[in-house]
Design an enzyme around this catalytic site. Structure first.
Site: not given
Ligand code: COA
Length: 261
Positions: A68, A113, A116, A136
């Site tokens: 999400a 999400g 999911e 989460e």
């Molecule tokens: N919601 C909103 N923005 C998100 C996102 C999410 N679930 N996942 C990634 N992004 C955004 C980051 O904030 C970043 O934005 P920015 O460039 O404006 O700073 C961009 O996407 C790239 O993410 P980044 O973390 O720099 O990429 P990465 O390749 O190093 O890591 C992930 C990728 C997926 C491991 C990491 O982004 C992450 O852990 N995301 C969240 C996962 C999560 O907790 N999901 C559950 C949500 S309820």
């Protein structure tokens, strides 16, 4: 509803519809617009005789979908959280109850999400780069798009709780061992493999496919209570300071400090 073709790409060729979530710069995070469009697209494809089956994938090699949109979860509070969970659950249910086979083609991260969403598809093809996880709890939240209900049924309660409580993403091979994915393929091959597989599947009798999907889902009756509880508990967490702290910490790229007991 007017589709914003930039966010969701839909292409139909040889009776296979490919739906691509297209926010690679945000790791294909599922914001409200993406969720709304997914719902409309799957409802349309259900009625579209040109589409015999559907592959759902993410744009770019880094993520299927990273969950999400955390920026939209940040200030939801209790009622807003319940509504957001209910909305995500409803979209996942539309996908799951599509009477045509739906395959998730996963390259890179399928988190929260996004995981999911893959669970709501009928089959999952993962590339060796795929990582599945439910992070989460590290945001002060819990899975809210049906994951607490679908995951234990797919891989068993013990492994589901492991993934939910631990939060560390698992790799494609572990996901295959758990029964979370159906096939593991080389990096960059998930989409192509899904399309080839789907071509085989949709050569079989369409009405029989639809009835078989419906019948398998009938093995899991009375799920409404579980989904209702999940949305209520997700809403509760959205009302806590810890979820505000967890989501804010992610967006500020720092470690959260949780205080609620
Ligand atoms: N919601 C909103 N923005 C998100 C996102 C999410 N679930 N996942 C990634 N992004 C955004 C980051 O904030 C970043 O934005 P920015 O460039 O404006 O700073 C961009 O996407 C790239 O993410 P980044 O973390 O720099 O990429 P990465 O390749 O190093 O890591 C992930 C990728 C997926 C491991 C990491 O982004 C992450 O852990 N995301 C969240 C996962 C999560 O907790 N999901 C559950 C949500 S309820």
């Amino acid at each position: 509803m007017e589709l914003n073709s930039e966010l969701l790409l839909v292409e139909i060729a040889d009776r296979i519809a490919t739906v691509t979530i297209n926010r690679p710069d945000k790791r294909n995070a599922l914001n409200n617009q993406v969720l709304d469009e997914l719902r409309v697209v799957f409802e349309d494809l259900q009625e579209d005789d040109d589409a015999g089956g559907i592959v759902l994938t993410g744009s770019g090699e880094k993520a299927f979908a990273a969950g999400a949109d955390i920026a939209e979860l940040q200030n939801l509070k209790k009622k807003g959280g319940e509504r957001a969970s209910g909305k995500g659950q409803a979209v996942m249910s539309v996908i799951e109850s599509t009477g045509k086979p739906v395959i998730a083609a996963v390259e890179g991260y399928a988190l929260g999400g996004g995981c999911e969403l893959a669970l709501a598809c009928h089959l999952r093809v993962a590339s060796r780069s795929a990582r599945f996880g439910l992070p989460e709890l590290g945001l002060g939240l819990m899975p809210g798009y049906g994951g607490t209900q679908r995951l234990p049924r797919l891989i068993g309660k013990g492994r589901a709780l492991e993934m939910i409580l631990d939060g560390t993403p698992i790799d494609a091979e572990t996901a295959w061992n758990y029964g979370l994915v159906n096939r593991v393929v080389d990096e960059g091959r998930a989409l192509e493999t899904s399309i080839t597989w789907l071509k085989h599947i949709i050569n079989r009798a369409p009405v029989a496919i639809k009835m078989a999907i419906q019948s398998v889902h009938a093995a899991y009756p009375n799920r409404a209570h579980g989904f209702h509880d999940e949305a209520r508990l997700f809403g509760y967490l959205c009302g806590t300071e810890d979820s505000t702290e967890g989501t804010t910490a992610f967006l500020e790229k720092r470690k959260p400090g949780f205080r609620n007991k």
